[in-house]
Design an enzyme around this catalytic site. Structure first.
Site, PDB file in Angstrom:
ATOM      1  N   GLY A 160     -10.666   7.954  31.720  1.00  0.00           N
ATOM      2  CA  GLY A 160      -9.664   8.477  32.653  1.00  0.00           C
ATOM      3  C   GLY A 160      -8.287   8.333  32.015  1.00  0.00           C
ATOM      4  NE  ARG A 161      -4.475   8.096  36.498  1.00  0.00           N
ATOM      5  CZ  ARG A 161      -4.964   8.633  37.604  1.00  0.00           C
ATOM      6  NH1 ARG A 161      -4.699   9.876  37.900  1.00  0.00           N
ATOM      7  NH2 ARG A 161      -5.697   7.932  38.439  1.00  0.00           N
ATOM      8  CB  ILE A 162      -6.198   3.338  31.706  1.00  0.00           C
ATOM      9  CG1 ILE A 162      -5.301   3.287  32.955  1.00  0.00           C
ATOM     10  CG2 ILE A 162      -5.926   2.124  30.823  1.00  0.00           C
ATOM     11  CD1 ILE A 162      -5.627   2.159  33.928  1.00  0.00           C
ATOM     12  CB  THR A 241      -7.707  -3.853  30.390  1.00  0.00           C
ATOM     13  OG1 THR A 241      -8.127  -2.543  29.972  1.00  0.00           O
ATOM     14  CG2 THR A 241      -7.159  -4.609  29.207  1.00  0.00           C
ATOM     15  CB  SER A 242     -12.186  -2.116  33.559  1.00  0.00           C
ATOM     16  OG  SER A 242     -13.320  -2.932  33.278  1.00  0.00           O
ATOM     17  NE  ARG A 243     -10.288  -4.364  39.908  1.00  0.00           N
ATOM     18  CZ  ARG A 243      -9.078  -3.924  39.554  1.00  0.00           C
ATOM     19  NH1 ARG A 243      -8.658  -4.057  38.312  1.00  0.00           N
ATOM     20  NH2 ARG A 243      -8.280  -3.377  40.446  1.00  0.00           N
ATOM     21  CD  GLU A 272      -9.412 -11.107  37.741  1.00  0.00           C
ATOM     22  OE1 GLU A 272      -8.457 -10.864  38.505  1.00  0.00           O
ATOM     23  OE2 GLU A 272      -9.814 -10.324  36.889  1.00  0.00           O
ATOM     24  CG  HIS A 291      -6.053  -8.796  36.781  1.00  0.00           C
ATOM     25  ND1 HIS A 291      -7.097  -8.640  37.651  1.00  0.00           N
ATOM     26  CD2 HIS A 291      -5.568  -7.530  36.579  1.00  0.00           C
ATOM     27  CE1 HIS A 291      -7.253  -7.367  37.959  1.00  0.00           C
ATOM     28  NE2 HIS A 291      -6.335  -6.663  37.322  1.00  0.00           N
ATOM     29  CB  ALA A 293      -3.390  -4.663  32.500  1.00  0.00           C
TER      30      ALA A 293
HETATM   31  C1  GLV Z   1      -4.977  -3.644  38.547  1.00  0.00           C
HETATM   32  O1  GLV Z   1      -5.941  -4.187  38.103  1.00  0.00           O
HETATM   33  C2  GLV Z   1      -5.044  -2.420  39.271  1.00  0.00           C
HETATM   34  O2  GLV Z   1      -6.140  -1.970  39.612  1.00  0.00           O
HETATM   35  O3  GLV Z   1      -3.977  -1.871  39.561  1.00  0.00           O
END
Ligand code: GLV
Length: 330
Positions: A160-162, A241-243, A272, A291, A293
């Site tokens: 996706g975007r990221i 960096t997702s979940r 977390e 967390h 990002a």
């Molecule tokens: C951060 O993890 C978000 O989903 O914005």
């Protein structure tokens, strides 16, 4: 809201003023000022009778909470792009729209993902500790050897975007980029990123670095477990960096200690926070940050503004600027 009273909204943590000012203009705000999320009983008590809820990813929004809110709740606005903390079906059943904050955190998140990739490849945390602990005695031909980034292959899971922003960074660093995603990216996106779509197994077997950018859903929960790690290239590096729950952390620990993976770098964990005595935290080849990002001043202001605009539109009964698609209410 049939009368002319100002709507009442619950905001579950202090967010940047850029967003709070918008909310205060439009509504009476009950703001949870605690540094930690409101305890569950407090959340259930405070949400009662609210017209709107601005929630964080640390708040679980489910049937119980929506029942506690009552029938007046008109919107749930999440201060995040990910919405796995929200039971979307439960919102859909009640006709409550859900908003999130897409777009504004794309670059900041890709920055952290690439920073983690570089830091793990070049063993920056170990180098930093080495100096701090006064173990630096000389320049060493074999000291803290890492992995090359230029010329390596990056596999991006979730495009996706990221994921695409990560690909652009990788391209700038001379990497070959593969991706795997539910949907093929547009020809323009593929051309802009130079990324090639491949099956998941091919990505695992071919990538020196794998970076996870998918959302958390039933098909991605535990996606990176023993089987995936066994398919990865020996000596590969994993970035997440997702979940957190996309990665099976016990399997990751085994892959890191057996040496089948060179390193992992995580912005997200399960649970977390991850306590300092967790086995992953003690590993020299596992870099973990809390967390963060999207944690830049400008990005958090933009997220607050989006979340506030979704909240205000919702309590006014207007379409949300950033609605999350909801499942059909059955
Ligand atoms: C951060 O993890 C978000 O989903 O914005």
């Amino acid at each position: 809201m049939s009368d002319q009273r100002r709507p009442r909204v619950l905001v579950t943590r202090r967010i940047p003023e850029a967003g709070l000012a918008i909310v205060r203009q439009a509504a009476e705000v009950d703001l949870w000022e605690g540094e930690l999320p409101p305890p569950r009983d407090e959340l259930l008590r405070r949400v009662a009778g609210m017209d709107g809820l601005l929630a964080l990813l640390t708040d679980r929004v489910d049937d119980e909470l929506l029942d506690a809110a009552g029938t007046g709740l008109r919107v749930v606005s999440n201060f995040a792009v990910g919405v796995d903390n929200i039971d979307l079906a439960a919102c859909a059943r009640r006709g409550i729209p859900v908003g999130n904050t897409p777009g504004v955190l794309t670059e900041a998140t890709a920055d952290i993902a690439f920073a983690l990739l570089m830091a793990a490849a070049r063993r920056l945390p170990e180098g930093h500790d080495f100096v701090r602990e006064d173990r630096w005695t000389t320049w060493g031909p074999l000291l803290l050897l890492g992995k090359d980034v230029a010329g390596a292959t990056l596999g991006i899971v979730g495009f996706g975007r990221i994921g695409q922003a990560m690909a652009r960074r990788a391209r700038g660093f001379g990497m070959r980029v593969l991706y795997h995603s539910r949907h093929r990216a547009s020809p323009e996106a593929e051309a802009a990123t130079g990324a090639e779509m491949v099956p998941f197994e091919t990505l695992l077997a071919s990538s020196d670095f794998v970076s996870i950018h998918t959302d958390l859903n039933p098909s991605t929960r535990g996606l990176f477990g023993r089987e995936a790690f066994a398919r990865m290239k020996p000596g590969a590096i994993l970035v997440n960096t997702s979940r957190g729950p996309v990665v099976d952390q016990v399997a990751l620990h085994d892959a890191l200690t057996s040496g089948s993976l060179f390193a992992a770098a995580l912005d997200v964990t399960d649970p977390e926070p991850l306590r300092a005595d967790h086995p992953l935290v003690g590993l020299p080849n596992c870099l973990i940050v809390p967390h963060i990002a999207s944690a830049t001043e400008r990005t958090r202001d933009a997220m607050a503004t989006k979340a506030a605009n979704n909240l205000v539109a919702g309590v006014r009964g207007q379409p949300l600027p950033d609605p999350v698609p909801l499942p059909a209410a059955g």
